[in-house]
Scaffold this active site. Structure first.
Site, PDB file in Angstrom:
ATOM      1  N   SER A  25       0.833  -1.195   0.000  1.00 32.70           N
ATOM      2  CA  SER A  25       0.000   0.000   0.000  1.00 32.70           C
ATOM      3  C   SER A  25       0.879   1.260   0.000  1.00 32.70           C
ATOM      4  O   SER A  25       1.809   1.356  -0.804  1.00 32.70           O
ATOM      5  CB  SER A  25      -0.951  -0.049   1.200  1.00 32.70           C
ATOM      6  OG  SER A  25      -1.959   0.917   1.095  1.00 32.70           O
ATOM      7  N   HIS A  84      -7.434  -5.461  -1.095  1.00 37.27           N
ATOM      8  CA  HIS A  84      -6.218  -4.772  -0.656  1.00 37.27           C
ATOM      9  C   HIS A  84      -5.698  -5.424   0.629  1.00 37.27           C
ATOM     10  O   HIS A  84      -6.278  -5.263   1.704  1.00 37.27           O
ATOM     11  CB  HIS A  84      -6.577  -3.303  -0.413  1.00 37.27           C
ATOM     12  CG  HIS A  84      -5.400  -2.404  -0.282  1.00 37.27           C
ATOM     13  ND1 HIS A  84      -4.476  -2.242  -1.273  1.00 37.27           N
ATOM     14  CD2 HIS A  84      -4.998  -1.590   0.739  1.00 37.27           C
ATOM     15  CE1 HIS A  84      -3.562  -1.367  -0.895  1.00 37.27           C
ATOM     16  NE2 HIS A  84      -3.848  -0.971   0.335  1.00 37.27           N
TER      17      HIS A  84
END
Length: 423
Positions: free
Chosen positions: A261, A402
């Site tokens: 991320s 994610h």
């Protein structure tokens, strides 16, 4: 501040002073092999000596911001060593990095796990963590983070109910262990090295630029190419690398930098700015990381600059709502890693990171790897789900959202084995 003349794959493109309206772009991506004067780079030597410095200056000034050099007064203190950690599988070390050499100054606590059952020095994977060193394992010997720790009951990645007054408690140990498969990493013969992002630079609006390493550099913010948070994290990774160069248990020439991320964005930039990192593993780094801006998909420059205004340089704000018109793009950041190995990982449901844009970015960077006689990304088409393709550039697109999963790590370790354990 002029950022010059840049060539697109399909033609020439001109951009003037920062803040001017960008002209209508032609289709295609900026060609990383075309210099600012329009001449084409044809050799690896010319790339290294001329084009690479041009691109680093461009991305430093317009996207990531500038960072100071290695601190002259920096010191290291090994404050913990346990040769029987994790049931005897590993040696745990904890090291305090004093940025200005002062115990009351900025401090980064580094956690290392070294495999015991292999010959040393060993290759290493270094990456920043989101929720404190204590979060990656239930090991009671890990020093609890003392920096700010976010709290919340609805975090999809960890249970943060253990936090009291934004500080870690004993109940926080191992809250994020599933994203750090220590056993698998150690069994493959790699050391794992990590540090908490908040030790380096605050990601909290109320304290951004006033804690961590920014305290040592207060004058680096009042400028358009300011020392932002992504760059501070990347700079901190280099300070960890400084230590790994002197620890005899670590093979300093076989160190990979990993990030997921926003920390994947930092890992990419750390790899660019510090060539001592022998490989880069970027997991779902998205906008300002691996994905292309010019596709106009996923997280936009406007979102980066308004929701996370501390991440990048102030100069990036001039490109809000102009993502598809940029005179540069992130495939050139990946290209700046050449000829070192880099792995880009995506997730099918992670629309903000634009998986197709991450793949296309890796593919477009391959032209620079070919200058060095390397294969770059070994496929022109995106691979099937949960399938890894690996050249000097690796890529996979997995199911799910994610996150960092065991499948991601399986492919990362396979990739590193190929490049770090060649006979």
């Amino acid at each position: 501040m002029s950022i010059g003349r840049f060539s697109w794959v399909s033609g020439l493109y001109f951009v003037g002073l920062a803040g001017q309206v960008l002209a209508q772009s032609k289709p295609g991506l900026p060609d990383p092999l075309v210099r600012s004067n329009g001449q084409r780079v044809t050799t690896a030597r010319e790339w290294q000596r001329v084009r690479r410095p041009e691109l680093i200056e461009l991305f430093t000034s317009q996207v990531y911001g500038r960072s100071p050099g290695k601190p002259v007064g920096m010191t290291f203190q090994v404050f913990d060593t346990d040769a029987t950690a994790l049931g005897g599988k590993a040696t745990r070390k904890q090291v305090a990095i004093y940025i200005n050499g002062k115990p009351d100054g900025p401090r980064i606590d580094v956690l290392l796990y070294l495999p015991n059952r292999v010959r040393r020095p060993v290759p290493a994977i270094v990456g920043l963590n989101f929720w404190g060193n204590h979060s990656i394992s239930t090991d009671p010997g890990i020093r609890l983070a003392t920096s700010y720790l976010e709290a919340g009951k609805n975090n999809p990645y960890v249970d943060l109910d253990c936090v009291t007054d934004n500080r870690a408690t004993e109940a926080c140990r191992g809250i994020n262990a599933r994203q750090w498969p220590l056993d698998s990493i150690l069994d493959r013969g790699y050391a794992l090295v990590t540090a908490y992002r908040e030790d380096m630079a605050s990601d909290v609006p109320a304290t951004r630029f006033s804690t961590g390493v920014h305290r040592a550099y207060p004058d680096w913010q009042n400028r358009p190419d300011n020392f932002g948070t992504i760059t501070a994290w990347a700079w901190g990774l280099s300070r960890i690398m400084d230590y790994m160069q002197i620890d005899r248990a670590i093979d300093g020439k076989r160190v990979a930098v990993f990030g997921w991320s926003r920390l994947g964005k930092a890992a990419l930039w750390a790899g660019v700015t510090d060539e001592r990192f022998a490989a880069v593993l970027s997991n779902e780094s998205g906008s300002g990381g691996a994905k292309l801006f010019r596709r106009g998909q996923g997280e936009s420059i406007r979102r980066l600059c308004t929701v996370f205004p501390h991440w990048y340089s102030t100069n990036l704000r001039q490109y809000m709502d102009k993502d598809t018109l940029l005179p540069f793009d992130q495939h050139e950041v990946i290209a700046l890693l050449a000829p070192r190995p880099v792995y880009i990982a995506s997730a099918e449901e992670d629309k903000g990171a634009d998986p197709i844009g991450e793949f296309e970015s890796a593919k477009a960077a391959s032209v620079v790897y070919k200058l060095f006689g390397r294969d770059g990304l070994p496929t022109p088409t995106i691979p099937p789900l949960n399938t890894s393709v690996q050249g000097t550039i690796g890529y996979h697109l997995r199911t799910g959202g994610h996150d960092v999963t065991n499948l991601d790590w399986r492919y990362f370790l396979q990739f590193l084995d190929t490049h770090f354990k060649k006979k």
